[in-house]
Design a protein around this motif. Structure first.
Motif, PDB file in Angstrom:
ATOM      1  N   ASN A 193       2.075  12.761 -31.637  1.00 52.81           N
ATOM      2  CA  ASN A 193       0.777  13.396 -31.841  1.00 52.81           C
ATOM      3  C   ASN A 193      -0.233  12.721 -30.910  1.00 52.81           C
ATOM      4  OD1 ASN A 193      -1.619  14.466 -32.701  1.00 52.81           O
ATOM      5  ND2 ASN A 193      -1.286  14.029 -34.880  1.00 52.81           N
ATOM      6  N   PRO A 194      -0.557  13.340 -29.770  1.00 50.57           N
ATOM      7  CA  PRO A 194      -1.462  12.701 -28.797  1.00 50.57           C
ATOM      8  C   PRO A 194      -2.852  12.418 -29.361  1.00 50.57           C
ATOM      9  CG  PRO A 194      -0.433  14.653 -27.836  1.00 50.57           C
ATOM     10  CD  PRO A 194      -0.042  14.607 -29.262  1.00 50.57           C
ATOM     11  N   GLU A 195      -3.343  13.277 -30.247  1.00 53.04           N
ATOM     12  CA  GLU A 195      -4.671  13.035 -30.823  1.00 53.04           C
ATOM     13  C   GLU A 195      -4.689  11.773 -31.669  1.00 53.04           C
ATOM     14  OE1 GLU A 195      -7.006  15.971 -32.918  1.00 53.04           O
ATOM     15  OE2 GLU A 195      -6.480  17.408 -31.354  1.00 53.04           O
ATOM     16  N   GLU A 196      -3.648  11.560 -32.436  1.00 53.44           N
ATOM     17  CA  GLU A 196      -3.579  10.374 -33.284  1.00 53.44           C
ATOM     18  C   GLU A 196      -3.452   9.103 -32.433  1.00 53.44           C
ATOM     19  OE1 GLU A 196      -0.900   8.711 -37.005  1.00 53.44           O
ATOM     20  OE2 GLU A 196      -0.764  10.833 -36.461  1.00 53.44           O
ATOM     21  N   VAL A 197      -2.674   9.188 -31.364  1.00 50.29           N
ATOM     22  CA  VAL A 197      -2.529   8.044 -30.463  1.00 50.29           C
ATOM     23  C   VAL A 197      -3.863   7.726 -29.803  1.00 50.29           C
ATOM     24  CG1 VAL A 197      -1.413   7.224 -28.353  1.00 50.29           C
ATOM     25  CG2 VAL A 197      -0.081   8.471 -30.059  1.00 50.29           C
ATOM     26  N   TRP A 238      -6.280   6.082 -32.249  1.00 52.77           N
ATOM     27  CA  TRP A 238      -5.956   4.668 -32.429  1.00 52.77           C
ATOM     28  C   TRP A 238      -6.408   3.857 -31.215  1.00 52.77           C
ATOM     29  CZ3 TRP A 238      -2.745   1.504 -29.517  1.00 52.77           C
ATOM     30  CH2 TRP A 238      -2.533   0.232 -30.047  1.00 52.77           C
ATOM     31  N   PHE A 239      -6.174   4.377 -30.009  1.00 55.75           N
ATOM     32  CA  PHE A 239      -6.499   3.653 -28.776  1.00 55.75           C
ATOM     33  C   PHE A 239      -8.006   3.519 -28.570  1.00 55.75           C
ATOM     34  CE2 PHE A 239      -7.047   3.536 -24.097  1.00 55.75           C
ATOM     35  CZ  PHE A 239      -6.400   2.330 -23.860  1.00 55.75           C
ATOM     36  N   LYS A 240      -8.779   4.559 -28.922  1.00 55.49           N
ATOM     37  CA  LYS A 240     -10.228   4.564 -28.694  1.00 55.49           C
ATOM     38  C   LYS A 240     -10.957   3.472 -29.464  1.00 55.49           C
ATOM     39  CE  LYS A 240     -10.928   9.429 -27.588  1.00 55.49           C
ATOM     40  NZ  LYS A 240     -11.594  10.660 -28.028  1.00 55.49           N
ATOM     41  N   GLN A 241     -10.381   2.996 -30.552  1.00 57.15           N
ATOM     42  CA  GLN A 241     -11.058   1.966 -31.334  1.00 57.15           C
ATOM     43  C   GLN A 241     -11.200   0.653 -30.569  1.00 57.15           C
ATOM     44  OE1 GLN A 241      -8.935   0.644 -34.829  1.00 57.15           O
ATOM     45  NE2 GLN A 241      -6.957   0.808 -33.778  1.00 57.15           N
ATOM     46  N   PHE A 242     -10.410   0.470 -29.525  1.00 54.97           N
ATOM     47  CA  PHE A 242     -10.443  -0.774 -28.757  1.00 54.97           C
ATOM     48  C   PHE A 242     -11.356  -0.706 -27.540  1.00 54.97           C
ATOM     49  CE2 PHE A 242      -6.154  -0.677 -30.707  1.00 54.97           C
ATOM     50  CZ  PHE A 242      -6.340  -1.755 -31.574  1.00 54.97           C
ATOM     51  N   LEU A 243     -11.977   0.453 -27.297  1.00 54.97           N
ATOM     52  CA  LEU A 243     -12.812   0.618 -26.103  1.00 54.97           C
ATOM     53  C   LEU A 243     -14.263   0.869 -26.478  1.00 54.97           C
ATOM     54  CD1 LEU A 243     -10.484   2.919 -23.975  1.00 54.97           C
ATOM     55  CD2 LEU A 243     -10.726   0.447 -23.841  1.00 54.97           C
ATOM     56  N   LYS A 244     -15.165   0.334 -25.659  1.00 55.59           N
ATOM     57  CA  LYS A 244     -16.593   0.577 -25.838  1.00 55.59           C
ATOM     58  C   LYS A 244     -17.027   1.881 -25.181  1.00 55.59           C
ATOM     59  CE  LYS A 244     -17.934  -4.276 -25.933  1.00 55.59           C
ATOM     60  NZ  LYS A 244     -18.660  -5.329 -25.223  1.00 55.59           N
ATOM     61  N   ILE A 245     -16.228   2.391 -24.275  1.00 45.68           N
ATOM     62  CA  ILE A 245     -16.576   3.625 -23.578  1.00 45.68           C
ATOM     63  C   ILE A 245     -15.860   4.787 -24.236  1.00 45.68           C
ATOM     64  CG2 ILE A 245     -17.015   2.476 -21.373  1.00 45.68           C
ATOM     65  CD1 ILE A 245     -14.247   3.400 -20.461  1.00 45.68           C
ATOM     66  N   ASP A 246     -16.387   5.979 -24.039  1.00 51.73           N
ATOM     67  CA  ASP A 246     -15.765   7.174 -24.615  1.00 51.73           C
ATOM     68  C   ASP A 246     -14.864   7.799 -23.567  1.00 51.73           C
ATOM     69  OD1 ASP A 246     -15.260   9.118 -26.525  1.00 51.73           O
ATOM     70  OD2 ASP A 246     -16.797  10.441 -25.683  1.00 51.73           O
ATOM     71  N   ILE A 247     -13.623   8.034 -23.945  1.00 53.22           N
ATOM     72  CA  ILE A 247     -12.689   8.689 -23.035  1.00 53.22           C
ATOM     73  C   ILE A 247     -12.343  10.049 -23.622  1.00 53.22           C
ATOM     74  CG2 ILE A 247     -11.727   6.625 -21.983  1.00 53.22           C
ATOM     75  CD1 ILE A 247      -9.465   6.696 -23.937  1.00 53.22           C
ATOM     76  N   PRO A 248     -12.212  11.059 -22.778  1.00 52.99           N
ATOM     77  CA  PRO A 248     -11.921  12.391 -23.302  1.00 52.99           C
ATOM     78  C   PRO A 248     -10.511  12.439 -23.925  1.00 52.99           C
ATOM     79  CG  PRO A 248     -11.861  12.397 -20.924  1.00 52.99           C
ATOM     80  CD  PRO A 248     -12.342  11.045 -21.344  1.00 52.99           C
ATOM     81  N   SER A 249     -10.368  13.336 -24.862  1.00 51.88           N
ATOM     82  CA  SER A 249      -9.075  13.495 -25.532  1.00 51.88           C
ATOM     83  C   SER A 249      -8.085  14.168 -24.604  1.00 51.88           C
ATOM     84  CB  SER A 249      -9.255  14.317 -26.797  1.00 51.88           C
ATOM     85  OG  SER A 249      -8.025  14.516 -27.434  1.00 51.88           O
ATOM     86  N   LEU A 250      -6.815  13.866 -24.798  1.00 54.22           N
ATOM     87  CA  LEU A 250      -5.770  14.472 -23.966  1.00 54.22           C
ATOM     88  C   LEU A 250      -5.480  15.911 -24.347  1.00 54.22           C
ATOM     89  CD1 LEU A 250      -3.188  11.542 -23.864  1.00 54.22           C
ATOM     90  CD2 LEU A 250      -4.730  12.264 -22.044  1.00 54.22           C
ATOM     91  N   THR A 251      -5.895  16.323 -25.535  1.00 54.20           N
ATOM     92  CA  THR A 251      -5.545  17.660 -26.023  1.00 54.20           C
ATOM     93  C   THR A 251      -6.595  18.704 -25.723  1.00 54.20           C
ATOM     94  OG1 THR A 251      -6.476  17.107 -28.174  1.00 54.20           O
ATOM     95  CG2 THR A 251      -4.107  16.705 -27.854  1.00 54.20           C
ATOM     96  N   GLN A 252      -7.606  18.386 -24.960  1.00 57.15           N
ATOM     97  CA  GLN A 252      -8.653  19.366 -24.666  1.00 57.15           C
ATOM     98  C   GLN A 252      -8.184  20.374 -23.655  1.00 57.15           C
ATOM     99  OE1 GLN A 252     -12.197  17.356 -23.497  1.00 57.15           O
ATOM    100  NE2 GLN A 252     -12.664  16.718 -25.582  1.00 57.15           N
TER     101      GLN A 252
END
Length: 137
Positions: free
Chosen positions: A116-120, A123-137
């Motif tokens: 599930n790419p959204e779930e991954v 989980w990964f975004k919690q470690f970053l201060k910057i916002d990265i776009p989702s892979l499922t867009q």
């Protein structure tokens, strides 16, 4: 025949002492260029930059005139590589959200559904201060 001579038939090749330093200078140029290219690999380019710096200094100190010029170029490229790698490393460390970097959060990866790419990504975004776009867009 000693180790510094190469005999081929009736001919004998004796390398000039400064050729080794010219080779170090050219190696310094190559390593400085590689370190500049590798700066996007978050720190991997530091190793060739440091080796290129050492080779450049050796070529400048004990090489011929041509080796000194090439050594200066290699030293400059290695210095540029070191600066670029330092900038990338500082940026990479600055975007980490250190407050969320706990063993519990890291070990929570075992419960994340890898299919599930959204779930991954969540989980990964919690470690970053910057916002990265989702892979499922």
């Amino acid at each position: 025949m000693d180790n510094n001579h190469l005999e081929m038939g009736n001919y004998q090749f004796v390398p000039k002492p400064f050729e080794r330093h010219r080779s170090l200078a050219v190696t310094s140029i190559i390593l400085g260029s590689v370190s500049s290219v590798c700066c996007m690999s978050t720190g991997i380019g530091v190793v060739p930059a440091l080796i290129g710096t050492a080779f450049g200094i050796i070529a400048i100190v004990s090489g011929s005139r041509k080796a000194r010029h090439l050594g200066i170029i290699g030293l400059i490229l290695s210095a540029i590589g070191l600066v670029l790698n330092a900038i990338v490393l500082i940026w990479a460390v600055s975007v980490i959200n250190w407050d969320n970097m706990t063993w519990d959060n890291l070990l929570a990866a075992a419960s994340v559904d890898r299919n599930n790419p959204e779930e991954v990504m969540q989980w990964f975004k919690q470690f970053l201060k910057i916002d990265i776009p989702s892979l499922t867009q």
